[in-house]
Motif scaffolding. Structure first.
Motif, PDB file in Angstrom:
ATOM      1  N   LEU A  91       0.817  -1.209   0.000  1.00 37.52           N
ATOM      2  CA  LEU A  91       0.000   0.000   0.000  1.00 37.52           C
ATOM      3  C   LEU A  91       0.852   1.261   0.000  1.00 37.52           C
ATOM      4  O   LEU A  91       0.438   2.291  -0.545  1.00 37.52           O
ATOM      5  CB  LEU A  91      -0.961  -0.017   1.189  1.00 37.52           C
ATOM      6  CG  LEU A  91      -2.129  -0.984   1.032  1.00 37.52           C
ATOM      7  CD1 LEU A  91      -2.884  -1.152   2.337  1.00 37.52           C
ATOM      8  CD2 LEU A  91      -3.057  -0.526  -0.074  1.00 37.52           C
ATOM      9  N   ILE A  92       2.041   1.214   0.585  1.00 38.05           N
ATOM     10  CA  ILE A  92       2.960   2.357   0.535  1.00 38.05           C
ATOM     11  C   ILE A  92       3.365   2.607  -0.921  1.00 38.05           C
ATOM     12  O   ILE A  92       3.319   3.733  -1.410  1.00 38.05           O
ATOM     13  CB  ILE A  92       4.188   2.117   1.434  1.00 38.05           C
ATOM     14  CG1 ILE A  92       3.784   2.194   2.904  1.00 38.05           C
ATOM     15  CG2 ILE A  92       5.310   3.104   1.121  1.00 38.05           C
ATOM     16  CD1 ILE A  92       4.847   1.731   3.874  1.00 38.05           C
ATOM     17  N   ILE A  93       3.740   1.549  -1.613  1.00 40.72           N
ATOM     18  CA  ILE A  93       4.139   1.679  -3.028  1.00 40.72           C
ATOM     19  C   ILE A  93       2.947   2.099  -3.881  1.00 40.72           C
ATOM     20  O   ILE A  93       3.060   2.979  -4.740  1.00 40.72           O
ATOM     21  CB  ILE A  93       4.763   0.359  -3.526  1.00 40.72           C
ATOM     22  CG1 ILE A  93       6.088   0.121  -2.804  1.00 40.72           C
ATOM     23  CG2 ILE A  93       4.967   0.387  -5.035  1.00 40.72           C
ATOM     24  CD1 ILE A  93       6.656  -1.260  -2.975  1.00 40.72           C
ATOM     25  N   TYR A  94       1.783   1.496  -3.639  1.00 41.90           N
ATOM     26  CA  TYR A  94       0.561   1.831  -4.373  1.00 41.90           C
ATOM     27  C   TYR A  94       0.251   3.321  -4.280  1.00 41.90           C
ATOM     28  O   TYR A  94      -0.045   3.981  -5.281  1.00 41.90           O
ATOM     29  CB  TYR A  94      -0.577   0.974  -3.812  1.00 41.90           C
ATOM     30  CG  TYR A  94      -1.977   1.443  -4.115  1.00 41.90           C
ATOM     31  CD1 TYR A  94      -2.572   1.183  -5.345  1.00 41.90           C
ATOM     32  CD2 TYR A  94      -2.727   2.120  -3.151  1.00 41.90           C
ATOM     33  CE1 TYR A  94      -3.870   1.584  -5.616  1.00 41.90           C
ATOM     34  CE2 TYR A  94      -4.022   2.524  -3.419  1.00 41.90           C
ATOM     35  CZ  TYR A  94      -4.587   2.263  -4.642  1.00 41.90           C
ATOM     36  OH  TYR A  94      -5.861   2.656  -4.903  1.00 41.90           O
ATOM     37  N   SER A  95       0.310   3.861  -3.074  1.00 40.28           N
ATOM     38  CA  SER A  95      -0.010   5.278  -2.904  1.00 40.28           C
ATOM     39  C   SER A  95       1.019   6.174  -3.567  1.00 40.28           C
ATOM     40  O   SER A  95       0.666   7.212  -4.134  1.00 40.28           O
ATOM     41  CB  SER A  95      -0.147   5.620  -1.422  1.00 40.28           C
ATOM     42  OG  SER A  95      -1.399   5.177  -0.969  1.00 40.28           O
ATOM     43  N   LEU A  96       2.291   5.793  -3.512  1.00 39.41           N
ATOM     44  CA  LEU A  96       3.316   6.583  -4.205  1.00 39.41           C
ATOM     45  C   LEU A  96       3.063   6.620  -5.708  1.00 39.41           C
ATOM     46  O   LEU A  96       3.155   7.669  -6.344  1.00 39.41           O
ATOM     47  CB  LEU A  96       4.710   6.007  -3.928  1.00 39.41           C
ATOM     48  CG  LEU A  96       5.314   6.322  -2.577  1.00 39.41           C
ATOM     49  CD1 LEU A  96       6.616   5.537  -2.390  1.00 39.41           C
ATOM     50  CD2 LEU A  96       5.559   7.807  -2.422  1.00 39.41           C
ATOM     51  N   VAL A  97       2.730   5.462  -6.269  1.00 34.16           N
ATOM     52  CA  VAL A  97       2.469   5.380  -7.712  1.00 34.16           C
ATOM     53  C   VAL A  97       1.275   6.252  -8.088  1.00 34.16           C
ATOM     54  O   VAL A  97       1.328   7.025  -9.050  1.00 34.16           O
ATOM     55  CB  VAL A  97       2.234   3.910  -8.143  1.00 34.16           C
ATOM     56  CG1 VAL A  97       1.663   3.831  -9.546  1.00 34.16           C
ATOM     57  CG2 VAL A  97       3.528   3.116  -8.034  1.00 34.16           C
ATOM     58  N   PHE A  98       0.202   6.167  -7.321  1.00 33.26           N
ATOM     59  CA  PHE A  98      -0.990   6.929  -7.675  1.00 33.26           C
ATOM     60  C   PHE A  98      -0.873   8.408  -7.346  1.00 33.26           C
ATOM     61  O   PHE A  98      -1.559   9.237  -7.960  1.00 33.26           O
ATOM     62  CB  PHE A  98      -2.246   6.299  -7.081  1.00 33.26           C
ATOM     63  CG  PHE A  98      -2.778   5.226  -7.972  1.00 33.26           C
ATOM     64  CD1 PHE A  98      -3.655   5.539  -8.998  1.00 33.26           C
ATOM     65  CD2 PHE A  98      -2.366   3.918  -7.824  1.00 33.26           C
ATOM     66  CE1 PHE A  98      -4.129   4.551  -9.855  1.00 33.26           C
ATOM     67  CE2 PHE A  98      -2.829   2.933  -8.667  1.00 33.26           C
ATOM     68  CZ  PHE A  98      -3.715   3.247  -9.693  1.00 33.26           C
ATOM     69  N   MET A  99      -0.007   8.786  -6.409  1.00 33.47           N
ATOM     70  CA  MET A  99       0.265  10.217  -6.216  1.00 33.47           C
ATOM     71  C   MET A  99       0.928  10.762  -7.478  1.00 33.47           C
ATOM     72  O   MET A  99       0.583  11.837  -7.966  1.00 33.47           O
ATOM     73  CB  MET A  99       1.164  10.463  -4.995  1.00 33.47           C
ATOM     74  CG  MET A  99       0.425  10.431  -3.695  1.00 33.47           C
ATOM     75  SD  MET A  99       1.324  11.098  -2.285  1.00 33.47           S
ATOM     76  CE  MET A  99       2.845  10.214  -2.288  1.00 33.47           C
ATOM     77  N   ARG A 100       1.850   9.994  -8.035  1.00 38.01           N
ATOM     78  CA  ARG A 100       2.514  10.401  -9.273  1.00 38.01           C
ATOM     79  C   ARG A 100       1.529  10.423 -10.434  1.00 38.01           C
ATOM     80  O   ARG A 100       1.505  11.358 -11.225  1.00 38.01           O
ATOM     81  CB  ARG A 100       3.683   9.443  -9.574  1.00 38.01           C
ATOM     82  CG  ARG A 100       4.341   9.638 -10.901  1.00 38.01           C
ATOM     83  CD  ARG A 100       5.053  10.990 -10.985  1.00 38.01           C
ATOM     84  NE  ARG A 100       5.628  11.181 -12.295  1.00 38.01           N
ATOM     85  CZ  ARG A 100       5.144  12.035 -13.204  1.00 38.01           C
ATOM     86  NH1 ARG A 100       4.101  12.764 -12.944  1.00 38.01           N
ATOM     87  NH2 ARG A 100       5.726  12.149 -14.372  1.00 38.01           N
ATOM     88  N   TYR A 101       0.696   9.397 -10.517  1.00 35.09           N
ATOM     89  CA  TYR A 101      -0.298   9.317 -11.587  1.00 35.09           C
ATOM     90  C   TYR A 101      -1.258  10.501 -11.538  1.00 35.09           C
ATOM     91  O   TYR A 101      -1.619  11.066 -12.575  1.00 35.09           O
ATOM     92  CB  TYR A 101      -1.078   8.005 -11.474  1.00 35.09           C
ATOM     93  CG  TYR A 101      -2.281   7.940 -12.368  1.00 35.09           C
ATOM     94  CD1 TYR A 101      -2.147   7.699 -13.726  1.00 35.09           C
ATOM     95  CD2 TYR A 101      -3.565   8.145 -11.848  1.00 35.09           C
ATOM     96  CE1 TYR A 101      -3.266   7.651 -14.553  1.00 35.09           C
ATOM     97  CE2 TYR A 101      -4.676   8.095 -12.665  1.00 35.09           C
ATOM     98  CZ  TYR A 101      -4.519   7.848 -14.019  1.00 35.09           C
ATOM     99  OH  TYR A 101      -5.616   7.820 -14.830  1.00 35.09           O
ATOM    100  N   MET A 110      -0.775  13.444 -10.735  1.00 42.29           N
ATOM    101  CA  MET A 110      -0.165  14.661 -11.266  1.00 42.29           C
ATOM    102  C   MET A 110       0.206  14.513 -12.741  1.00 42.29           C
ATOM    103  O   MET A 110       0.459  15.501 -13.422  1.00 42.29           O
ATOM    104  CB  MET A 110       1.089  15.039 -10.459  1.00 42.29           C
ATOM    105  CG  MET A 110       0.796  15.420  -9.025  1.00 42.29           C
ATOM    106  SD  MET A 110      -0.111  16.950  -8.872  1.00 42.29           S
ATOM    107  CE  MET A 110      -1.773  16.392  -8.547  1.00 42.29           C
ATOM    108  N   ALA A 111       0.225  13.293 -13.261  1.00 43.09           N
ATOM    109  CA  ALA A 111       0.617  13.058 -14.653  1.00 43.09           C
ATOM    110  C   ALA A 111      -0.564  13.168 -15.615  1.00 43.09           C
ATOM    111  O   ALA A 111      -0.370  13.408 -16.795  1.00 43.09           O
ATOM    112  CB  ALA A 111       1.267  11.684 -14.792  1.00 43.09           C
ATOM    113  N   VAL A 112      -1.793  12.972 -15.103  1.00 44.99           N
ATOM    114  CA  VAL A 112      -2.958  13.050 -15.980  1.00 44.99           C
ATOM    115  C   VAL A 112      -3.303  14.509 -16.270  1.00 44.99           C
ATOM    116  O   VAL A 112      -2.890  15.412 -15.550  1.00 44.99           O
ATOM    117  CB  VAL A 112      -4.192  12.332 -15.370  1.00 44.99           C
ATOM    118  CG1 VAL A 112      -3.937  10.858 -15.216  1.00 44.99           C
ATOM    119  CG2 VAL A 112      -4.587  12.964 -14.050  1.00 44.99           C
TER     120      VAL A 112
END
Length: 113
Positions: A57-67, A69-71
Motif C-alpha cells: 500500500l505504501i508503493i501503491y499510494s506513491l504510484v498513484f500520487m505520481r499518476y 499529477m501526470a494526468v
C-alpha cells in the motif's frame, strides 16, 4: 459582491456541477475509504498489521500520487487521497517494524534463537 455570494455562485455554477458528475471527482471520493480505514487501524493492536500488505500500500499510494499529477487535468483530489494514505501506511509500517523488531516480545524471540 460578498465572499459568501461568490462562493455559492462558484459552488452551484455549471462548471462545478459538471465536475461533481465526473469520475475525476467520484473516483477519489470513493477511494478515500482506504486512508480512512488506515487511520482508524492506527489504534488497533500491532499484531493485526500485515507487513507485506502495508509495504504494498505504501508503493501503491506513491504510484498513484505520481499518476494523479501526470494526468490532464491534474487530479488534486486523488493526490490528496493518496497522500493521506501514504502517511497512514507509513505510520502502520513504523508500528509493524517496531512491534516485530523492537518490542520486548521480538527481542525475547531473538534471544531464544
Amino acid at each position: 459582491m460578498s465572499g459568501f455570494k461568490k462562493f455559492t455562485d462558484f459552488l452551484f455554477s455549471k462548471q462545478s456541477l459538471r465536475y461533481v458528475c465526473t469520475t475525476h471527482f467520484w473516483g477519489p471520493v470513493s477511494n478515500f475509504g482506504i486512508p480512512v480505514a488506515a487511520l482508524l487501524d492506527l489504534k488497533k493492536d500491532a499484531d493485526l498489521i500485515s507487513g507485506p500488505m502495508t509495504g504494498s500500500l505504501i508503493i501503491y499510494s506513491l504510484v498513484f500520487m505520481r499518476y494523479s499529477m501526470a494526468v490532464t487535468p491534474q487530479n488534486y483530489l486523488l493526490f490528496g487521497c493518496h497522500f493521506v494514505n501514504e502517511l497512514a501506511q507509513l505510520g502502520q509500517g513504523f508500528r509493524w517494524l517496531n512491534h516485530n523488531y523492537n518490542s520486548p516480545k521480538a527481542i525475547t524471540n531473538e534471544e531464544k534463537k
